[in-house]
Write an enzyme that holds these catalytic residues in place. Structure first.
Site, PDB file in Angstrom:
ATOM      1  N   PRO A 217      12.120 -80.272 -19.209  1.00 59.05           N
ATOM      2  CA  PRO A 217      13.150 -80.460 -18.172  1.00 59.05           C
ATOM      3  C   PRO A 217      12.620 -80.177 -16.781  1.00 59.05           C
ATOM      4  CG  PRO A 217      14.116 -79.427 -20.079  1.00 59.05           C
ATOM      5  CD  PRO A 217      12.634 -79.542 -20.363  1.00 59.05           C
ATOM      6  N   CYS A 218      12.883 -81.115 -15.867  1.00 54.95           N
ATOM      7  CA  CYS A 218      12.224 -81.092 -14.558  1.00 54.95           C
ATOM      8  C   CYS A 218      13.091 -80.526 -13.440  1.00 54.95           C
ATOM      9  CB  CYS A 218      11.783 -82.503 -14.184  1.00 54.95           C
ATOM     10  SG  CYS A 218      13.143 -83.695 -14.078  1.00 54.95           S
TER      11      CYS A 218
END
Length: 392
Positions: free
Chosen positions: A81-82
């Site tokens: 997850p960015c």
């Protein structure tokens, strides 16, 4: 070759590694709609060979990898997850509870694959995150040197740096390289910059480098403003505007004698070629997820993507609501939203791939996805090295 995928989302990276020849023994994703997208496409075998995909809706922090054994997999892949590192997020990085990079490192440590591919946003390489980016690289280089229970990440970084400078071999090491890639340079009709971190287990003794770009802006400008081939191919009149706004000087191209070594960047017009004009009252009978949503509007900073350039970076948006990057600018200057199918083409998903959930949810899945073709370019290169090592 055997692999698993973490943080699979709608399947962009998973499809890229699949077409490169990796057989996924498990796909892990926590979001229900994304899992439904994966399961639906596996059930209809949207791409040959994916019916056997095993989709696990799970929190990877609770994963046990014992069933796969150590050293039995060829690849671990995933786009952690960015949001902690995104330019559009709150930039909390290592202090963000959504930071799943430590879980990717744990998977590498416990599975000991021959190689790994990790993808993340450009923001991870920003100056403010420089030390943390080096920390990620060193964790992946020496995954068995774990962070202690009460140790902060900077202290752990210093221990890892000491190991590196000492130069002695540890129990498990990976040769790690990273590079910021622009998807448009590899045939994706979208300017989308992503950092890839790739590692090969040290005992494979493999040499590897990132693939060279295959497409360029210069080649696109050449076709549009020198030869006119682009406009002939699409059967439209060339516009009167100049390419100066693109930062390209025609004088640098007009006297060129040799053909470009690269193909032209692909544009929005290239990507949506063959799709019917979308309607609001019903979905296209020939293309899934191709229905028009009304309400698009331009405002400062959100002006949409021109038809004759690669699209701007598709965004997941705040709370799943797309912003101006998820619009196209029509020839008359008006804007409209991309349909889910058009956005899928910008992300190089095959037309056979169906997206589950409401329009905003499907667009969120696409905004978070790795472009399939960019993933495939990197994965094919990794696969070729692994096969060569096996003598295949």
């Amino acid at each position: 070759m055997e692999s698993i995928e973490l943080f699979t989302g709608a399947g962009g990276l998973a499809l890229g590694t699949h077409v490169a020849g990796f057989h996924h023994r498990g796909l892990y994703e926590w979001d229900a709609d994304a899992c439904e997208t994966l399961r639906r496409n596996a059930s209809i075998e949207a791409l040959p060979g994916i019916r056997a995909w095993r989709v696990h809706q799970a929190d990877v922090r609770l994963n046990s990898y014992a069933i796969f054994g150590q050293g039995q997999l060829d690849l671990v892949a995933g786009g952690a997850p960015c949001q902690p590192f995104s330019l559009g997020g709150k930039h909390q990085a290592q202090d963000d509870s959504r930071n799943m990079i430590p879980e990717f490192v744990r998977a590498v440590r416990e599975l000991r694959p021959r190689a790994f591919i990790m993808e993340n946003v450009k923001g991870l390489t920003r100056q403010s995150f420089r030390n943390y980016f080096e920390y990620i690289r060193l964790q992946l280089t020496y995954p068995t040197i774990k962070k202690k229970r009460d140790e902060d990440w900077l202290s752990h970084l210093h221990r890892l740096e000491a190991v590196k400078t000492r130069g002695r071999r540890t129990e498990l090491e990976y040769n790690v390289v990273s590079e910021l890639l622009n998807a448009a340079d590899y045939g994706v009709p979208q300017v989308r910059q992503r950092v890839f971190i790739v590692g090969f287990r040290a005992d494979t003794e493999l040499e590897w480098h990132f693939p060279e770009p295959t497409h360029s802006l210069d080649a696109l400008v050449w076709e549009q403003h020198i030869t006119g081939e682009y406009w002939k191919r699409h059967g439209v009149r060339p516009p009167p505007d100049s390419p100066a706004r693109l930062g390209v000087k025609l004088s640098d191209l007009e006297n060129r004698d040799e053909p470009f070594p690269t193909k032209p960047w692909r544009t929005v017009r290239d990507a949506i070629l063959g799709l019917p004009e979308p309607r609001t009252d019903r979905e296209s009978s020939d293309f899934s997820n191709h229905r028009l949503n009304l309400g698009a509007r331009a405002y400062p900073g959100h002006t949409g993507s021109p038809l004759d350039l690669p699209a701007k970076t598709l965004k997941a948006g705040v709370h799943g609501v797309p912003g101006g990057e998820n619009m196209m600018v029509l020839p008359d200057g008006k804007v409209r939203y991309f349909t889910v199918r058009e956005a899928a083409r910008l992300q190089t998903f095959p037309d056979s791939w169906r997206f589950e959930g409401a329009w905003s949810e499907a667009m969120r899945q696409l905004g978070n996805a790795v472009p399939v073709e960019l993933a495939a370019v990197v994965a094919r290169s990794v696969a070729a090295k692994l096969r060569a090592r096996n003598g295949h």
